[in-house]
Design an enzyme around this catalytic site. Structure first.
Site, PDB file in Angstrom:
ATOM      1  CG  HIS A  17      40.503  36.703  46.487  1.00 12.43           C
ATOM      2  ND1 HIS A  17      41.305  37.150  47.494  1.00 12.43           N
ATOM      3  CD2 HIS A  17      39.752  37.761  46.117  1.00 12.43           C
ATOM      4  CE1 HIS A  17      41.059  38.434  47.698  1.00 12.43           C
ATOM      5  NE2 HIS A  17      40.115  38.825  46.879  1.00 12.43           N
ATOM      6  CG  HIS A  64      35.479  42.299  40.951  1.00 10.07           C
ATOM      7  ND1 HIS A  64      35.599  43.235  41.948  1.00 10.07           N
ATOM      8  CD2 HIS A  64      36.208  41.217  41.358  1.00 10.07           C
ATOM      9  CE1 HIS A  64      36.380  42.754  42.905  1.00 10.07           C
ATOM     10  NE2 HIS A  64      36.755  41.532  42.573  1.00 10.07           N
ATOM     11  CG  LEU A  65      28.593  41.405  38.454  1.00 11.06           C
ATOM     12  CD1 LEU A  65      27.162  41.449  38.990  1.00 11.06           C
ATOM     13  CD2 LEU A  65      28.736  40.279  37.432  1.00 11.06           C
ATOM     14  NE  ARG A  66      35.997  45.538  36.850  1.00 15.13           N
ATOM     15  CZ  ARG A  66      36.788  45.269  37.871  1.00 15.13           C
ATOM     16  NH1 ARG A  66      36.417  45.526  39.105  1.00 15.13           N
ATOM     17  NH2 ARG A  66      37.973  44.727  37.680  1.00 15.13           N
ATOM     18  CG  LEU A 126      46.782  42.419  43.376  1.00 13.64           C
ATOM     19  CD1 LEU A 126      46.582  43.906  43.590  1.00 13.64           C
ATOM     20  CD2 LEU A 126      48.073  41.947  44.048  1.00 13.64           C
ATOM     21  CG  HIS A 157      35.140  37.429  45.266  1.00 14.42           C
ATOM     22  ND1 HIS A 157      35.793  37.925  46.363  1.00 14.42           N
ATOM     23  CD2 HIS A 157      35.559  38.195  44.229  1.00 14.42           C
ATOM     24  CE1 HIS A 157      36.573  38.930  46.003  1.00 14.42           C
ATOM     25  NE2 HIS A 157      36.446  39.112  44.693  1.00 14.42           N
ATOM     26  CG  ASP A 189      38.938  38.008  42.499  1.00 13.95           C
ATOM     27  OD1 ASP A 189      38.174  38.977  42.444  1.00 13.95           O
ATOM     28  OD2 ASP A 189      40.145  38.111  42.791  1.00 13.95           O
ATOM     29  CG  HIS A 249      41.042  45.349  35.013  1.00 17.69           C
ATOM     30  ND1 HIS A 249      40.807  46.540  35.656  1.00 17.69           N
ATOM     31  CD2 HIS A 249      41.159  44.415  35.984  1.00 17.69           C
ATOM     32  CE1 HIS A 249      40.800  46.339  36.974  1.00 17.69           C
ATOM     33  NE2 HIS A 249      41.005  45.054  37.200  1.00 17.69           N
ATOM     34  CG  ASN A 300      36.170  46.372  43.592  1.00 20.45           C
ATOM     35  OD1 ASN A 300      35.192  45.763  43.143  1.00 20.45           O
ATOM     36  ND2 ASN A 300      37.403  46.110  43.191  1.00 20.45           N
ATOM     37  CB  ALA A 307      45.557  43.520  40.106  1.00 20.54           C
ATOM     38  CG  HIS A 357      41.695  41.792  49.210  1.00 24.44           C
ATOM     39  ND1 HIS A 357      41.567  41.677  47.843  1.00 24.44           N
ATOM     40  CD2 HIS A 357      43.033  41.740  49.455  1.00 24.44           C
ATOM     41  CE1 HIS A 357      42.773  41.578  47.291  1.00 24.44           C
ATOM     42  NE2 HIS A 357      43.678  41.620  48.252  1.00 24.44           N
ATOM     43  CE  LYS A 409      36.521  42.300  49.406  1.00 20.07           C
ATOM     44  NZ  LYS A 409      36.730  41.229  48.450  1.00 20.07           N
TER      45      LYS A 409
HETATM   46  C1  NCD Z   1      39.953  42.896  41.578  1.00 22.40           C
HETATM   47  C2  NCD Z   1      39.383  43.991  40.682  1.00 22.40           C
HETATM   48  O1  NCD Z   1      39.920  44.240  39.602  1.00 22.40           O
HETATM   49  O2  NCD Z   1      38.367  44.603  41.048  1.00 22.40           O
HETATM   50  N1  NCD Z   1      41.263  42.557  41.114  1.00 22.40           N
HETATM   51  C3  NCD Z   1      41.931  41.396  41.346  1.00 22.40           C
HETATM   52  O3  NCD Z   1      43.084  41.288  40.955  1.00 22.40           O
HETATM   53  N2  NCD Z   1      41.349  40.382  41.947  1.00 22.40           N
HETATM   54  C4  NCD Z   1      39.928  43.329  43.003  1.00 22.40           C
HETATM   55  C5  NCD Z   1      40.200  42.227  43.979  1.00 22.40           C
HETATM   56  O4  NCD Z   1      39.346  41.364  44.220  1.00 22.40           O
HETATM   57  O5  NCD Z   1      41.301  42.199  44.541  1.00 22.40           O
HETATM   58 ZN    ZN Z   2      37.784  40.312  43.788  1.00 20.98          ZN
END
Ligand code: NCD
Ligand code: ZN
Length: 344
Positions: free
Chosen positions: A174, A15-17, A219, A13, A247, A251, A41, A263, A136, A99
Site C-alpha cells: 500500500h 483484511h478478512l477479520r 494507514l 493485500h 488493503d 471496521h 493482524n 484506521a 508495512h 508480514k
Molecule cells: C489496517 C487494518 O485495519 O487492519 N488498517 C489500515 O488503515 N490499512 C491495517 C493496515 O494495513 O495498516
Molecule cells: Zn492492510
C-alpha cells in the site's frame, strides 16, 4: 455502452477479520477475487503455523462449496519469531508469505517488530525457503511527521533490507508516496509494490472535505496530490512492479465514527469496479487487466486465473452501509456514484 472482459482478479493485500465478521467479508471477497493474501493482524496475531492453518479453515468454512477461492495465508513476524517457525511455515502448503509490521504502526500491530535489525536472520531463512516478505513500510517514531513516515522508513530500513537480501522477494505494501514509487522503480526485480484504490482516488484533502471524514482515514494516511499523481502514473504505467492490493480493512461504523477512530477503509464490496472507474478516468482501461489480474501472479510465479469477469460502463450508486458484526459498516464511496459495474 462500453464493456470490458478481464481475467478474474486477485487481491494481494486485504483484511478478512475473524469470527462473525467473516459472514460479511467472505461473500464479498469471493465475488471479487479468486485469490487473496489474508493479513495476519487479528486481535491475537497469526504468528505461527498452527494459528495460520486454523485461520485458513475458519475462512474456508464461509466459502460456498461451488466457489473456487484461495486465501493465501501470512505469518505475523514478531521480535521472538525463530528461524524454526519460518522453516516450519515454508513447509505448510497454506502459508504464502510473512508480514512485517513495525511495532505500533497500525491496527493490531502492537506485537510487531521493535528491532528490525534483529530480524535479519529471519529474512535470511525466508530467502532460503522463498517465502516473500510483505512490509508495512512506515516508521513508528512519534518525532517523525506522520506524512513522512513512509519516506523515512525507506531511508532508515527498506533500502538496507533490499540491499542485504537480493534473493528475498519483497512487497512494499500500500505505497502512498512518490518516494516509494521512485524507490520501487530503482530497485531490483525482487521488489514490487501494491497500490490501494483510495490512494489512487484521493489525496489528503479528502480527509477534511466540509469536516472531518473518518471513513477516509487509513494507514498509511492519504498524502498530497503530487503523491497521488505519482501513484496513478505507476499504476497505469504497465510496469509489472506495481499491482493491485486493496488493503480492504473493515471496521464497524461505531469504531470509525469515534473520538479515536480506527484506521482502515473497507473496499471489498466494489473494489474491482472502483479500480475500473479510476483507470477509466486516467484513460488507461487497457492497463487494468494486467494490474488486477496478471502482474501480481507474475511476481509470485502463480498461474493466471482461468475465469473472466465482465465490467460495463454504467453508473450505479454504492450502498450507504452494509450489515457488519451486530451493527453496520460504511463502505468506501458510500452513497457515491461510480461509472463501472460488474455484470458477470
Ligand atoms: C489496517 C487494518 O485495519 O487492519 N488498517 C489500515 O488503515 N490499512 C491495517 C493496515 O494495513 O495498516
Ligand atoms: Zn492492510
Amino acid at each position: 455502452m462500453q464493456q470490458i472482459e478481464i481475467i478474474y482478479p486477485d487481491d494481494w493485500h486485504c483484511h478478512l477479520r475473524d469470527g462473525i465478521a467473516l459472514t460479511t467479508t467472505i461473500p464479498m471477497a469471493t465475488k471479487q477475487f479468486k485469490r487473496v493474501i489474508a493479513m495476519p493482524n487479528l486481535q491475537t496475531p497469526v504468528s505461527d503455523v498452527e494459528a495460520a492453518e486454523a485461520y485458513y479453515h475458519r475462512i474456508m468454512a464461509h466459502v460456498p462449496n461451488d466457489v473456487s477461492f484461495q486465501p493465501l495465508m501470512t505469518l505475523y513476524l514478531k521480535d521472538n519469531t525463530t528461524p524454526d517457525i519460518i522453516t516450519h511455515a515454508a513447509q505448510s502448503p497454506l502459508i504464502f508469505a510473512c508480514k512485517l509490521y513495525p511495532a505500533g504502526v497500525t491496527t493490531n500491530s502492537q506485537a510487531g517488530v521493535g528491532k528490525l535489525l534483529s530480524l535479519y536472520s529471519i529474512f535470511e531463512t525466508m530467502a532460503k525457503h522463498q517465502l516473500p516478505l510483505l512490509i508495512h513500510g512506515e516508521v513508528n517514531d512519534h518525532d517523525v511527521d506522520v506524512y513522512d513516515r513512509e519516506r523515512v522508513f525507506i531511508d532508515k530500513h527498506l533500502q538496507d533490507i533490499v540491499k542485504q537480501f537480493p534473493d528475498l522477494k519483497i512487497v512494499f505494501e500500500h505505497i502512498t508516496t512518490k518516494d516509494a514509487v521512485d524507490f520501487v522503480l530503482s530497485g531490483p526485480d525482487t521488489l514490487a509494490a501494491t497500490i490501494t484504490p483510495q490512494h489512487l482516488l484521493y489525496n489528503r484533502n479528502a480527509l477534511f472535505v466540509g469536516g472531518l471524514r473518518p471513513h477516509h482515514y487509513c494507514l498509511p494516511v492519504l498524502k498530497r496530490k503530487i503523491h497521488q499523481e505519482a501513484l496513478i502514473n505507476a499504476a497505469i504505467s504497465g510496469n509489472p512492479k506495481f499491482f493491485i492490493g486493496t488493503d480492504s480493512a473493515p471496521h464497524a461504523k461505531s469504531q470509525k465514527e469515534s473520538a479515536c477512530g480506527c484506521a482502515g477503509i473497507f473496499s471489498h464490496h466494489a473494489a474491482i469496479e472502483i479500480y475500473a472507474h479510476i483507470f477509466d478516468q486516467a484513460n488507461a482501461l487497457d492497463k487494468l487487466e494486467n494490474f488486477t489480474s496478471r502482474f501480481g501472479a507474475d511476481f509470485y510465479q502463480l498461474p493466471y486465473n482461468q475465469d473472466k469477469i465482465i465490467l460495463q460502463k454504467q453508473s450505479w450508486t454504492i450502498p450507504e452501509e452494509y450489515p457488519y458484526l451486530d451493527e453496520s459498516i460504511i463502505p468506501f464511496l458510500a452513497s457515491e456514484n461510480i461509472n463501472w459495474q460488474r455484470v458477470s
